[in-house]
Design a protein around this motif. Structure first.
Motif, PDB file in Angstrom:
ATOM      1  N   PHE A  18       0.525  -1.205   0.049  1.00  0.00           N
ATOM      2  CA  PHE A  18       0.378  -0.635  -0.073  1.00  0.00           C
ATOM      3  C   PHE A  18       0.733   1.244  -0.531  1.00  0.00           C
ATOM      4  N   TRP A  19       2.098   1.698   0.185  1.00  0.00           N
ATOM      5  CA  TRP A  19       3.034   2.683   0.917  1.00  0.00           C
ATOM      6  C   TRP A  19       4.011   2.588  -0.045  1.00  0.00           C
ATOM      7  N   ILE A  92       6.616  -4.909  -6.205  1.00  0.00           N
ATOM      8  CA  ILE A  92       7.621  -5.443  -5.355  1.00  0.00           C
ATOM      9  C   ILE A  92       6.955  -5.147  -3.885  1.00  0.00           C
ATOM     10  N   GLY A  93       5.753  -4.518  -3.674  1.00  0.00           N
ATOM     11  CA  GLY A  93       5.484  -4.769  -2.352  1.00  0.00           C
ATOM     12  C   GLY A  93       5.444  -5.455  -1.908  1.00  0.00           C
ATOM     13  N   ALA A  94       4.537  -5.858  -2.563  1.00  0.00           N
ATOM     14  CA  ALA A  94       3.415  -7.783  -2.358  1.00  0.00           C
ATOM     15  C   ALA A  94       4.227  -8.622  -1.952  1.00  0.00           C
ATOM     16  N   ALA A  95       5.710  -8.243  -2.909  1.00  0.00           N
ATOM     17  CA  ALA A  95       6.285  -9.985  -2.144  1.00  0.00           C
ATOM     18  C   ALA A  95       7.299  -9.652  -1.063  1.00  0.00           C
ATOM     19  N   VAL A  96       7.390  -8.096  -0.405  1.00  0.00           N
ATOM     20  CA  VAL A  96       8.430  -8.567   0.472  1.00  0.00           C
ATOM     21  C   VAL A  96       6.704  -8.415   1.709  1.00  0.00           C
ATOM     22  N   ASP A  97       5.290  -7.819   1.512  1.00  0.00           N
ATOM     23  CA  ASP A  97       4.461  -8.375   2.605  1.00  0.00           C
ATOM     24  C   ASP A  97       4.396 -10.046   2.012  1.00  0.00           C
ATOM     25  N   LEU A  98       4.720 -11.062   0.967  1.00  0.00           N
ATOM     26  CA  LEU A  98       4.400 -11.909   1.866  1.00  0.00           C
ATOM     27  C   LEU A  98       5.747 -12.603   1.957  1.00  0.00           C
ATOM     28  N   LEU A  99       7.417 -12.192   2.308  1.00  0.00           N
ATOM     29  CA  LEU A  99       8.002 -11.934   2.870  1.00  0.00           C
ATOM     30  C   LEU A  99       7.934 -11.951   4.310  1.00  0.00           C
ATOM     31  N   ILE A 100       7.403 -10.791   4.754  1.00  0.00           N
ATOM     32  CA  ILE A 100       7.555 -10.731   6.274  1.00  0.00           C
ATOM     33  C   ILE A 100       5.998 -11.855   6.425  1.00  0.00           C
ATOM     34  N   TYR A 101       5.051 -11.353   6.271  1.00  0.00           N
ATOM     35  CA  TYR A 101       4.170 -12.729   6.525  1.00  0.00           C
ATOM     36  C   TYR A 101       4.881 -13.757   6.581  1.00  0.00           C
TER      37      TYR A 101
END
Length: 117
Positions: A18-19, A92-101
């Motif tokens: 989102f950000w 890229i943001g979705a990939a980072v979110d998946l890594l964090i999850y």
């Protein structure tokens, strides 16, 4: 507003996608309004866009051919370049979110307490 929709809205505000997408949209707006720094951010921080701009097949589709100067940091972009930047930021943001999850889920499996953030 229900509790579920409020919780979903709060999780959206915590997401990187989102950000990052919001920042890219604002950068595109600034670039379209003529801010030079926004142009540098758009092109130099997006390796796909930079590679496509230097490819003769795609450079005319993404930038104004007549104003394209290879030595300049300020390259006038067209709408498809902005769209590509926004889509890349969302991916890229979705990939980072998946890594964090995945990291949070892995820590929870090992018995670490969940963070409250």
């Amino acid at each position: 507003m229900t509790r579920t929709s409020l919780k979903a809205g709060m999780s959206l505000l915590k997401s990187v996608s989102f950000w990052l997408t919001l920042c890219m949209i604002l950068t595109c707006i600034l670039d379209a309004s003529g801010q030079g720094l926004a142009n540098i951010i758009l092109i130099r921080l997006n390796p796909l866009l930079e590679a496509l701009l230097h490819d003769p097949v795609y450079s005319g589709w993404l930038s104004d051919k007549h104003a394209f100067v290879t030595n300049s940091y300020f390259i006038p972009l067209r709408f498809p370049a902005y769209l590509l930047s926004i889509v890349m930021a969302a991916i890229i943001g979705a990939a980072v979110d998946l890594l964090i999850y995945g990291m949070k889920r892995g820590m929870a499996r090992r018995g670490h307490p969940r963070s409250t953030s």
